[in-house]
Scaffold this motif. Structure first.
Motif, PDB file in Angstrom:
ATOM      1  N   ALA A 151       0.829  -1.208   0.000  1.00 46.75           N
ATOM      2  CA  ALA A 151       0.000   0.000   0.000  1.00 46.75           C
ATOM      3  C   ALA A 151       0.862   1.256   0.000  1.00 46.75           C
ATOM      4  O   ALA A 151       0.530   2.255  -0.651  1.00 46.75           O
ATOM      5  N   ALA A 152       1.988   1.192   0.736  1.00 47.82           N
ATOM      6  CA  ALA A 152       2.908   2.333   0.746  1.00 47.82           C
ATOM      7  C   ALA A 152       3.486   2.564  -0.650  1.00 47.82           C
ATOM      8  O   ALA A 152       3.583   3.716  -1.126  1.00 47.82           O
ATOM      9  N   LYS A 153       3.858   1.488  -1.325  1.00 53.02           N
ATOM     10  CA  LYS A 153       4.410   1.614  -2.671  1.00 53.02           C
ATOM     11  C   LYS A 153       3.380   2.187  -3.630  1.00 53.02           C
ATOM     12  O   LYS A 153       3.693   3.074  -4.456  1.00 53.02           O
ATOM     13  N   THR A 154       2.137   1.703  -3.525  1.00 53.95           N
ATOM     14  CA  THR A 154       1.063   2.218  -4.378  1.00 53.95           C
ATOM     15  C   THR A 154       0.844   3.715  -4.151  1.00 53.95           C
ATOM     16  O   THR A 154       0.543   4.471  -5.082  1.00 53.95           O
ATOM     17  N   SER A 155       1.022   4.129  -2.883  1.00 60.30           N
ATOM     18  CA  SER A 155       0.831   5.546  -2.535  1.00 60.30           C
ATOM     19  C   SER A 155       2.055   6.388  -2.845  1.00 60.30           C
ATOM     20  O   SER A 155       2.020   7.618  -2.692  1.00 60.30           O
ATOM     21  N   GLY A 156       3.148   5.740  -3.259  1.00 52.77           N
ATOM     22  CA  GLY A 156       4.362   6.473  -3.599  1.00 52.77           C
ATOM     23  C   GLY A 156       5.089   7.043  -2.393  1.00 52.77           C
ATOM     24  O   GLY A 156       5.741   8.084  -2.493  1.00 52.77           O
ATOM     25  N   ILE A 157       4.997   6.350  -1.242  1.00 51.27           N
ATOM     26  CA  ILE A 157       5.679   6.835  -0.043  1.00 51.27           C
ATOM     27  C   ILE A 157       6.607   5.763   0.501  1.00 51.27           C
ATOM     28  O   ILE A 157       6.524   4.591   0.145  1.00 51.27           O
ATOM     29  N   ARG A 158       7.474   6.187   1.392  1.00 49.77           N
ATOM     30  CA  ARG A 158       8.376   5.263   2.071  1.00 49.77           C
ATOM     31  C   ARG A 158       8.038   5.313   3.562  1.00 49.77           C
ATOM     32  O   ARG A 158       8.015   6.381   4.177  1.00 49.77           O
ATOM     33  N   LEU A 159       7.748   4.150   4.141  1.00 50.91           N
ATOM     34  CA  LEU A 159       7.372   4.109   5.548  1.00 50.91           C
ATOM     35  C   LEU A 159       8.590   4.356   6.438  1.00 50.91           C
ATOM     36  O   LEU A 159       9.680   3.829   6.190  1.00 50.91           O
ATOM     37  N   ASP A 160       8.386   5.129   7.467  1.00 53.09           N
ATOM     38  CA  ASP A 160       9.419   5.383   8.469  1.00 53.09           C
ATOM     39  C   ASP A 160       9.138   4.474   9.671  1.00 53.09           C
ATOM     40  O   ASP A 160       8.263   4.762  10.494  1.00 53.09           O
ATOM     41  N   VAL A 161       9.854   3.343   9.758  1.00 51.87           N
ATOM     42  CA  VAL A 161       9.639   2.385  10.846  1.00 51.87           C
ATOM     43  C   VAL A 161      10.517   2.801  12.026  1.00 51.87           C
ATOM     44  O   VAL A 161      11.722   2.558  12.041  1.00 51.87           O
ATOM     45  N   ALA A 162       9.885   3.439  13.017  1.00 50.23           N
ATOM     46  CA  ALA A 162      10.622   3.941  14.175  1.00 50.23           C
ATOM     47  C   ALA A 162      10.733   2.911  15.282  1.00 50.23           C
ATOM     48  O   ALA A 162      11.666   2.958  16.089  1.00 50.23           O
ATOM     49  N   GLU A 163       9.779   1.985  15.365  1.00 47.99           N
ATOM     50  CA  GLU A 163       9.775   0.961  16.419  1.00 47.99           C
ATOM     51  C   GLU A 163       9.404  -0.375  15.783  1.00 47.99           C
ATOM     52  O   GLU A 163       8.644  -0.431  14.814  1.00 47.99           O
ATOM     53  N   GLU A 164       9.924  -1.454  16.343  1.00 42.35           N
ATOM     54  CA  GLU A 164       9.559  -2.796  15.882  1.00 42.35           C
ATOM     55  C   GLU A 164       9.226  -3.651  17.091  1.00 42.35           C
ATOM     56  O   GLU A 164      10.080  -3.922  17.933  1.00 42.35           O
ATOM     57  N   VAL A 165       7.951  -4.073  17.214  1.00 41.81           N
ATOM     58  CA  VAL A 165       7.514  -4.956  18.299  1.00 41.81           C
ATOM     59  C   VAL A 165       6.635  -6.048  17.691  1.00 41.81           C
ATOM     60  O   VAL A 165       5.895  -5.799  16.740  1.00 41.81           O
ATOM     61  N   ASP A 166       6.727  -7.235  18.241  1.00 42.73           N
ATOM     62  CA  ASP A 166       5.997  -8.354  17.655  1.00 42.73           C
ATOM     63  C   ASP A 166       4.676  -8.652  18.353  1.00 42.73           C
ATOM     64  O   ASP A 166       3.917  -9.501  17.909  1.00 42.73           O
ATOM     65  N   ASP A 167       4.386  -7.960  19.433  1.00 40.36           N
ATOM     66  CA  ASP A 167       3.152  -8.196  20.170  1.00 40.36           C
ATOM     67  C   ASP A 167       2.138  -7.097  19.854  1.00 40.36           C
ATOM     68  O   ASP A 167       2.434  -5.911  20.035  1.00 40.36           O
ATOM     69  N   PRO A 168       0.924  -7.447  19.391  1.00 35.24           N
ATOM     70  CA  PRO A 168      -0.063  -6.420  19.051  1.00 35.24           C
ATOM     71  C   PRO A 168      -0.433  -5.528  20.244  1.00 35.24           C
ATOM     72  O   PRO A 168      -0.697  -4.342  20.083  1.00 35.24           O
ATOM     73  N   GLY A 169      -0.457  -6.118  21.434  1.00 33.04           N
ATOM     74  CA  GLY A 169      -0.759  -5.320  22.610  1.00 33.04           C
ATOM     75  C   GLY A 169       0.303  -4.264  22.870  1.00 33.04           C
ATOM     76  O   GLY A 169      -0.012  -3.120  23.242  1.00 33.04           O
ATOM     77  N   ALA A 170       1.565  -4.636  22.650  1.00 33.80           N
ATOM     78  CA  ALA A 170       2.657  -3.677  22.835  1.00 33.80           C
ATOM     79  C   ALA A 170       2.571  -2.557  21.795  1.00 33.80           C
ATOM     80  O   ALA A 170       2.901  -1.401  22.078  1.00 33.80           O
ATOM     81  N   THR A 171       2.117  -2.905  20.588  1.00 33.37           N
ATOM     82  CA  THR A 171       1.924  -1.877  19.557  1.00 33.37           C
ATOM     83  C   THR A 171       0.926  -0.829  20.039  1.00 33.37           C
ATOM     84  O   THR A 171       1.143   0.383  19.901  1.00 33.37           O
ATOM     85  N   ALA A 172      -0.189  -1.282  20.621  1.00 36.49           N
ATOM     86  CA  ALA A 172      -1.206  -0.351  21.109  1.00 36.49           C
ATOM     87  C   ALA A 172      -0.661   0.523  22.236  1.00 36.49           C
ATOM     88  O   ALA A 172      -0.948   1.725  22.301  1.00 36.49           O
ATOM     89  N   ILE A 173       0.140  -0.062  23.108  1.00 42.85           N
ATOM     90  CA  ILE A 173       0.708   0.708  24.221  1.00 42.85           C
ATOM     91  C   ILE A 173       1.635   1.797  23.696  1.00 42.85           C
ATOM     92  O   ILE A 173       1.572   2.954  24.125  1.00 42.85           O
ATOM     93  N   LEU A 174       2.506   1.442  22.767  1.00 47.31           N
ATOM     94  CA  LEU A 174       3.427   2.435  22.202  1.00 47.31           C
ATOM     95  C   LEU A 174       2.665   3.547  21.499  1.00 47.31           C
ATOM     96  O   LEU A 174       2.999   4.730  21.635  1.00 47.31           O
ATOM     97  N   ALA A 175       1.633   3.164  20.734  1.00 48.61           N
ATOM     98  CA  ALA A 175       0.861   4.179  20.024  1.00 48.61           C
ATOM     99  C   ALA A 175       0.126   5.099  21.003  1.00 48.61           C
ATOM    100  O   ALA A 175      -0.093   6.277  20.707  1.00 48.61           O
ATOM    101  N   ALA A 176      -0.237   4.564  22.169  1.00 45.90           N
ATOM    102  CA  ALA A 176      -0.961   5.368  23.149  1.00 45.90           C
ATOM    103  C   ALA A 176      -0.071   6.414  23.809  1.00 45.90           C
ATOM    104  O   ALA A 176      -0.549   7.491  24.187  1.00 45.90           O
ATOM    105  N   ILE A 177       1.229   6.110  23.944  1.00 48.93           N
ATOM    106  CA  ILE A 177       2.103   7.007  24.716  1.00 48.93           C
ATOM    107  C   ILE A 177       3.120   7.756  23.861  1.00 48.93           C
ATOM    108  O   ILE A 177       3.791   8.666  24.349  1.00 48.93           O
ATOM    109  N   LYS A 178       3.246   7.375  22.582  1.00 50.99           N
ATOM    110  CA  LYS A 178       4.217   8.031  21.711  1.00 50.99           C
ATOM    111  C   LYS A 178       3.532   8.542  20.445  1.00 50.99           C
ATOM    112  O   LYS A 178       2.487   8.015  20.040  1.00 50.99           O
ATOM    113  N   PRO A 179       4.122   9.520  19.773  1.00 51.56           N
ATOM    114  CA  PRO A 179       3.534  10.033  18.521  1.00 51.56           C
ATOM    115  C   PRO A 179       3.877   9.127  17.344  1.00 51.56           C
ATOM    116  O   PRO A 179       4.567   9.531  16.393  1.00 51.56           O
TER     117      PRO A 179
END
Length: 298
Positions: free
Chosen positions: A209-237
């Protein structure tokens, strides 16, 4: 006390008419009456009172009826279990699944399986796609419910559900409160992602989808647990990704910093949820597959 006598009594109790009860059981009416008489002699009380105008259960018959029903039902279940064992449909099937499958597929499947094949137990394991496929290859599970359609020659699959992905952001994020944003709006946004081995189909869908949109994703964090993803999104921009189903539950977290979901469009990233099983499988897997609901839309 014979089982056939209980069956005859229950037919009389349901119909309150000897002729209809006899016809229902394909018996002659005198034979039905004999069954009742022998049952009453065995029990030692009158269960059914009748005269020229009506047939009714006595208080003893009313009390006896519910337990008799249970006895007949358990006898029928015993027969089903025995037939299932003879056909190889008795035992445990091990099922891997992800969150959308657990919400939309498994409840109806397990209800149908319990009704049709009461001798089959199910052991369930919630995992992402990569671990599920590894467990399937290693013989640790019998069926997987995963994103994407595996191409291995020794696996069969069927599409169950099409699942849109959404963005997950904290309530202070500038997208919070928006209904949807173009995928291209992720340009310049710090993202939370996961290792591709955890779910290659989801990972590739996001980057496609990023390629179709002509953008490059900026991956700032990598976590394998979906719950941890929600926590990071809740406390970080940062922006995380989740299925729409998981995202809706994330939205209603009761305490602490919260997240909200935002739809993604132009394009809408869509994942195909498949059930996957080994080509060389047994009757337990067949029974489970037969109970799966028809393909549904998210």
């Amino acid at each position: 006390m014979e089982l056939r006598h209980l069956v005859s009594f229950l037919a009389i109790a349901d119909e309150l008419h000897f002729g209809r009860a006899a016809a229902r059981l394909h018996l002659a009416q005198p034979s039905l009456s004999q069954h009742l008489q022998r049952l009453e002699r065995s029990v030692g009380v009158t269960l059914v009172a009748r005269n020229s105008h009506e047939v009714r259960l006595t208080p003893a018959g009313q009390a006896f009826r519910s337990l008799a029903k249970d006895i007949v039902a358990r006898a029928e279940l015993a027969g089903q279990v025995a037939r299932a064992a003879a056909a190889g449909r008795s035992g445990t099937v091990r099922v891997g699944y992800n969150f959308p499958a657990g919400q939309r597929i498994l409840p109806a499947t397990l209800a149908a399986l319990n009704s049709r094949h009461p001798a089959i137990d199910v052991t369930m394991f919630e995992m992402r796609t990569g671990p599920q496929l590894a467990a399937l290859a290693g013989g640790r599970i019998d069926v997987a419910m995963v994103y994407g359609r595996p191409t291995a020659a020794n696996l069969d699959s069927r599409l169950l559900l099409r699942v849109p992905l959404v963005a997950v952001v904290g309530q202070e994020h500038r997208w919070a409160g928006l209904d949807r944003v173009p995928f291209g709006a992720l340009d310049g946004e710090a993202c939370v992602l996961f290792n591709r081995a955890q779910s290659s189909a989801m990972y590739d869908t996001i980057f496609s989808a990023a390629k179709t949109s002509g953008i490059r994703l900026d991956v700032a964090e990598e976590v394998d647990d979906p719950g941890a993803t929600a926590i990071l999104a809740a406390i970080k921009p940062v922006v995380g990704f989740a299925s729409a189903l998981r995202g809706r539950l994330t939205d209603i977290r009761a305490t602490g910093p919260r997240t909200t979901t935002v739809g993604l469009i132009d394009p809408v990233p869509i994942l195909d949820l498949h059930v996957v099983w080994p080509t060389d499988h047994g009757p337990l897997v067949d029974a489970f597959l037969e109970c799966l609901p028809d393909r549904a839309e998210e």
